[in-house]
Design an enzyme around this catalytic site. Structure first.
Site, PDB file in Angstrom:
ATOM      1  N   GLU A 389       0.800  -1.234   0.000  1.00  0.00           N
ATOM      2  CA  GLU A 389       0.000   0.000   0.000  1.00  0.00           C
ATOM      3  C   GLU A 389       0.830   1.281   0.000  1.00  0.00           C
ATOM      4  O   GLU A 389       0.400   2.305   0.524  1.00  0.00           O
ATOM      5  CB  GLU A 389      -0.968   0.023   1.192  1.00  0.00           C
ATOM      6  CG  GLU A 389      -2.044  -1.042   1.100  1.00  0.00           C
ATOM      7  CD  GLU A 389      -3.116  -0.891   2.163  1.00  0.00           C
ATOM      8  OE1 GLU A 389      -2.856  -0.232   3.179  1.00  0.00           O
ATOM      9  OE2 GLU A 389      -4.211  -1.450   1.967  1.00  0.00           O
ATOM     10  N   GLU A 450      -6.506  -8.026  -0.413  1.00  0.00           N
ATOM     11  CA  GLU A 450      -7.152  -7.791   0.892  1.00  0.00           C
ATOM     12  C   GLU A 450      -8.573  -7.295   0.654  1.00  0.00           C
ATOM     13  O   GLU A 450      -8.838  -6.577  -0.316  1.00  0.00           O
ATOM     14  CB  GLU A 450      -6.422  -6.708   1.707  1.00  0.00           C
ATOM     15  CG  GLU A 450      -5.084  -7.118   2.252  1.00  0.00           C
ATOM     16  CD  GLU A 450      -4.434  -6.007   3.086  1.00  0.00           C
ATOM     17  OE1 GLU A 450      -5.159  -5.249   3.766  1.00  0.00           O
ATOM     18  OE2 GLU A 450      -3.205  -5.909   3.033  1.00  0.00           O
TER      19      GLU A 450
HETATM   20  C1  GAL Z   1      -4.776  -2.700   4.952  1.00  0.00           C
HETATM   21  C2  GAL Z   1      -3.358  -3.096   5.341  1.00  0.00           C
HETATM   22  C3  GAL Z   1      -3.332  -4.215   6.348  1.00  0.00           C
HETATM   23  C4  GAL Z   1      -4.321  -3.958   7.433  1.00  0.00           C
HETATM   24  C5  GAL Z   1      -5.669  -3.837   6.821  1.00  0.00           C
HETATM   25  C6  GAL Z   1      -6.787  -3.723   7.816  1.00  0.00           C
HETATM   26  O1  GAL Z   1      -4.822  -1.403   4.459  1.00  0.00           O
HETATM   27  O2  GAL Z   1      -2.662  -3.475   4.201  1.00  0.00           O
HETATM   28  O3  GAL Z   1      -2.049  -4.356   6.864  1.00  0.00           O
HETATM   29  O4  GAL Z   1      -3.974  -2.805   8.114  1.00  0.00           O
HETATM   30  O5  GAL Z   1      -5.681  -2.680   6.012  1.00  0.00           O
HETATM   31  O6  GAL Z   1      -7.983  -3.824   7.141  1.00  0.00           O
END
Ligand code: GAL
Length: 742
Positions: A389, A450
C-alpha cells in the site's frame, strides 16, 4: 564436506547491552526461537519489547574444523544486530525478516571455547523497513527464528535453484542453477553433479556440468540439466508431490560439498484472460492473509506452531492460498505449505511508507534475500515486490521488479496497492479492495490481496448479528469474485486477529480483523471459509447462532444463517421440523457452497415466546451426514481442554497449543462465558500465557513448552462450578539424526 548443526540451544540473554567481561550470572539461559519479552495477549505497551539486548553463546566446535570455514546462519532476528566473536566485531545486519550469515573462521578458536555475542536492537528503527511512519502490526523482538552453525570447505555451494521445465509436456526436465563460493587461497577446478530423487530418496535421474573453475573470492554461477526423467507426479493442491535435487561438488576425487533442495513439478501462471492457472487448470484463488505473530510469544513461534498455522489455513479454513502479509515468513511455515498444497503469495517487508535511498537499499536487499531463500518452494506463486500500500515510485519498483525477474525467471511479480490508478509495473495487479465488493479490473491479471479487515472488526464475543454479518461479508466478496472471469481470486483480511500499535485496533492493541481470534479459534466467518471445502474431505455444518431469544436487535432471529457444504438441511426447533432447506444460491450464485439463509418468520422466535433446542441436520445426496444441536437453556455443561498435539520434542523450545472452552451440553462454545480457568502442569513442561486467565468469547488458548527433559506431562484445568479436566502430553528426545542437519 559440509555439516550443519542446529544452534538453538544454550544461549544466554540479558535485556540490556552487556560487555564481554560481564559474568554469565547476569544472564538468563534461553533456547531459540526466543522472544525478548513474554507479554499478555493484549493491553500491553509495545515499548515493552523495544530495547537493545545481548545474546551470548559460549561454544567449542562440535567437530574438528579440518580446514573448513565456519559460518553462523540466522534465519531471522528482530530487527537489527551486531555480531561479535571473541571480542572482534564481525559486522551488523539490518532487517528482521530475512536470513543472514557471518563467517566466524578468521577469529575462531578451533580447539577451545568461543564467545559469540549478538547485540540485538529491537526498537522500531526508522531506517529499517517497515518503520519510518505508522505500521498496523507489531514486529516484537528477539532472535526469534532458528540459528545454525555450518562447516563447509573453502570452496562450497551457496545456493541451489531448481527450475523444473516443460512441466505440462510428457517429458519434463529439470534445470539446476548452482552458485559456488571459493574462499580458499587458489582457484579450484570443480565438477558439479545433481541427482533427482523422489520422496523416498530413490534416485530417478542425474545430470552434471563440465569441469569449471571456481574463481577466488567471487561467486561462480553454473547451470546443469537433468533429462530423461521417468514419470513424475505434478505438485498440485490435492497431491502436493515433492522431489529433491541433491547437488554434489567435487574437485577431482575429492568430494567438497553436497546440498539438497526440495521442489515440485508445477506450473503456476496468472494469464491475461484474468485467470490463475495451476498446471494449466484454471483455479480460482480463495484465501486469507496471515501475520506471523502469536499471543504471549510475539513472533517467536517454534516450527510446530508455524506448521500448524499452515494446516489451519488449509485444512480448517479450506483456503487454497495465503498471503504472507507483509514480509517473508518462517521457513517452517513455507515448508508446510509445500507439503500440504497451500499456495503462497510472499512479499517484502513494509507498510505504506517508503524511506530514503538507504532504506530502499534494504528493500532491494530484502527482495534478493526473499527470492534466494524461497524460490524452490512450489507453493509460492507470486513475489510481492512493492511495499504494501505504498505510493507509486517508478524508480524503486522498476528496480524491484527487474531484480525479482532476474533472480527468478519462473515466477511473476505483484505489488500490493490500495488505489486503482496506481502505475502497473508488475505482472499481476494485486489490489486491496475495500469497496465491500469487488471492483471491475482495469488491468489483468487482477488479484484481490485484501478486503474486509478494518471495514468490519469483529470479536468472538460481539453481538451475534455482527458475527453473522462478518461471515456474510466474507461470503459476499468471495461470491462476487468467483463470478468474475477477470479476477484471479481474493485473499481476505485476515486469518487471525493480531497485535498492533495504538494507531490501529480496538484500543487493547488487537486488530479484530481475523476470521479466527488471536488464539486461532474460530469466529463464524471461519466456518464460512471452512464450508467452501469439499464435503468429501470434511463436512462442515455450523449455525451462526448461539440460539438465544434476546441477543439480536429487537429479539428473536428472523433469518437463521447456516454455514455448510451440505446439499440440504433440516431445521428443527424442539421436535418440530421447520422444513428442508437448500443453500441460498439466489444470494450467492458463484460460491461452491452457498450459505443457507432460513427465514424464521413463523412466530417461533419472537421475543418472550418459549424457546426449545435448535437442531440442524445436514444432508449429502439425500443422506444425513452431520448434525448440530444447540441447547436452548444456554447453560455451561463442561469445561473442555484439548492439546493440539499428543507429544512434544524435549528440546526446550517445542510448543503446542492448549485450548480451553466452556461449552453447553451439546458441545457448543458459549460465546459470552468469561469464567476464570486455572491450569496446573505436572512434568517437564512449562505453561506460556497468563495463569489463571479469563475465557475470551468462551474460549482461550495457552501454550505448553517442553523442557529439555523427556517425560509425561499432566495438564489439569479447573474453573468454578464445573468438573476439572485433564490431558497428557508426552515429551520425547529429538531423534539424533535430526539434531545434526547435514
Ligand atoms: C490494509 C493493510 C493491512 C491492514 C488492513 C486492515 O490497508 O494493508 O495491513 O492494516 O488494512 O484492514
Amino acid at each position: 564436506m559440509r555439516t550443519t548443526y542446529l544452534f538453538n540451544d544454550r544461549w544466554l540473554f540479558a535485556p540490556e547491552r552487556l560487555g564481554s567481561d560481564t559474568p554469565d550470572a547476569r544472564f538468563e539461559a534461553v533456547i531459540l526461537p526466543h522472544t525478548n519479552k513474554l507479554l499478555p495477549y493484549h493491553y500491553f505497551d509495545n515499548a515493552e519489547y523495544q530495547f537493545i539486548s545481548t545474546y551470548r553463546k559460549r561454544f567449542t566446535l562440535p567437530e574438528p574444523r579440518a580446514g573448513r570455514r565456519v559460518f553462523i546462519d540466522f534465519d531471522g532476528a528482530m530487527i537489527a544486530c551486531e555480531v561479535w566473536l571473541n571480542g572482534v566485531r564481525l559486522g551488523e545486519h539490518e532487517g528482521g525478516f530475512t536470513p543472514f550469515s557471518f563467517d566466524l573462521t578468521p577469529h575462531l578458536n578451533d580447539t577451545g571455547e568461543n564467545l559469540l555475542t549478538v547485540y540485538l536492537d529491537s526498537t522500531e528503527r526508522k531506517d529499517i523497513p517497515p518503520y519510518g511512519y505508522v505500521v498496523d502490526y507489531l514486529t516484537f523482538g528477539g532472535v526469534y527464528r532458528d540459528v545454525h552453525l555450518r562447516l563447509v570447505e573453502p570452496c562450497h555451494i551457496t545456493n541451489v535453484f531448481v527450475r523444473p521445465q516443460n512441466i505440462l509436456t510428457g517429458s519434463p526436465t529439470v534445470a539446476v542453477d548452482v552458485t559456488l563460493h571459493n574462499a580458499g587461497d587458489r582457484p579450484v577446478p570443480a565438477a558439479v553433479s545433481a541427482a533427482l530423487m523422489d520422496a523416498n530418496g530413490t534416485v530417478l535421474a542425474t545430470g552434471s556440468t563440465a569441469l569449471v573453475t571456481a574463481a577466488l573470492g567471487a561467486a561462480t554461477h553454473l547451470s546443469l540439466e537433468i533429462h530423461d526423467l521417468p514419470d513424475v507426479t505434478r505438485w498440485s493442491l490435492d497431491d502436493p508431490a515433492l522431489y529433491t535435487v541433491e547437488v554434489s561438488l567435487a574437485s577431482g576425487d575429492t568430494a567438497l560439498d553436497r546440498q539438497a533442495a526440495r521442489f515440485g513439478f508445477r506450473e503456476a501462471e496468472f494469464r491475461k484472460d484474468g485467470g490463475f492457472y495451476l498446471n494449466g487448470e484454471r483455479t480460482k484463488l480463495i484465501g486469507l492473509n496471515r501475520h506471523q505473530t502469536y499471543p504471549y510469544i510475539g513472533a517467536a513461534a517454534p516450527a510446530r506452531l508455524q506448521r500448524k498455522d499452515a494446516e489451519i489455513i488449509k485444512h480448517e479454513l479450506s483456503c487454497n492460498v495465503v498471503r504472507t502479509s507483509h514480509y517473508p515468513q518462517s521457513p517452517h511455515f513455507l515448508d508446510r505449505c509445500d507439503e500440504i498444497g497451500l499456495l503462497v503469495v510472499e512479499e517484502i517487508p513494509g507498510w505504506q511508507h517508503i524511506g530514503d535511498s538507504d532504506w530502499q537499499g534494504i528493500s532491494l536487499r530484502d527482495v534478493r534475500a526473499m527470492i534466494e531463500r524461497d524460490r524452490n518452494h512450489p507453493s509460492i506463486i507470486l513475489w510481492g515486490v512493492r511495499i504494501n500500500e505504498s505510493r507509486d515510485n517508478e524508480a524503486l519498483y522498476t528496480a524491484t521488479n527487474a531484480l525479482a525477474h532476474k533472480l527468478d525467471p519462473t515466477r511473476q511479480t505483484g505489488g500490493t496497492r490500495n488505489f486503482i490508478d496506481s502505475q502497473f509495473l508488475e505482472d499481476v495487479f494485486t489490489y486491496n479492495d475495500f469497496s465491500n465488493s469487488v471492483i471491475e479490473p482495469i488491468h489483468t491479471p487482477h488479484l484481490v490481496t485484501e478486503f474486509n479487515g478494518h471495514m468490519y472488526p469483529t470479536k468472538t464475543w460481539d453481538q451475534e448479528e455482527r458475527r453473522e454479518e462478518h461471515a456474510l461479508r466474507h461470503a459476499r466478496v468471495q461470491d462476487k469474485q468467483m463470478g468474475m472471469e477477470r479476477v484471479a481470486g481474493a485473499i481476505g483480511w485476515c486469518a487471525f486477529d493480531y497485535n498492533t500499535h495504538q494507531e490501529f485496533g480496538s484500543g487493547d492493541h488487537i486488530c479484530y480483523h481475523g476470521v479466527m481470534d488471536i488464539f486461532r479459534l474460530p469466529k463464524y466467518a471461519a466456518y464460512f471459509y471452512a464450508s467452501q471445502g469439499d464435503p468429501a474431505r470434511r463436512v462442515v455444518l455450523q449455525a451462526a447462532t448461539g440460539w438465544s431469544m434476546g441477543d439480536r436487535d429487537t429479539g428473536g432471529i428472523k433469518t437463521l444463517v447456516v454455514l455448510s457444504n451440505c446439499d440440504e438441511i433440516d431445521v428443527f426447533i424442539g421436535d418440530e421440523c421447520l422444513g428442508r432447506f437448500q443453500p441460498d444460491r439466489a444470494c450467492f450464485p458463484h460460491l461452491p457452497h452457498a450459505p443457507f439463509q432460513v427465514s424464521m418468520g413463523n412466530g417461533h422466535l419472537t421475543w418472550g415466546r418459549a424457546l426449545s433446542d435448535l437442531r440442524v441436520v445436514g444432508y449429502l445426496d439425500g443422506s444425513p451426514v452431520a448434525e448440530q444441536l444447540i441447547a436452548a437453556d444456554g447453560l455451561p455443561a463442561a469445561l473442555t481442554l484439548n492439546s493440539d498435539d499428543p507429544g512434544l520434542i524435549a528440546d526446550g523450545a517445542d510448543m503446542t497449543r492448549l485450548v480451553l472452552r466452556l461449552v453447553d451440553r451439546c458441545g457448543n462454545t458459549l460465546p459470552y462465558a468469561n469464567a476464570v480457568v486455572w491450569v496446573e502442569v505436572e512434568g517437564p513442561a512449562d505453561l506460556i500465557g497468563d495463569n489463571p486467565s479469563a475465557l475470551v468469547g468462551g474460549q482461550i488458548a495457552l501454550y505448553l513448552r517442553a523442557r529439555q527433559k523427556p517425560g509425561h506431562v499432566q495438564i489439569r484445568a479447573t474453573t468454578p462450578r464445573l468438573a476439572p479436566v485433564t490431558t497428557t502430553v508426552t515429551c520425547t528426545e529429538r531423534p539424533s539424526q535430526e539434531r545434526l542437519r547435514a
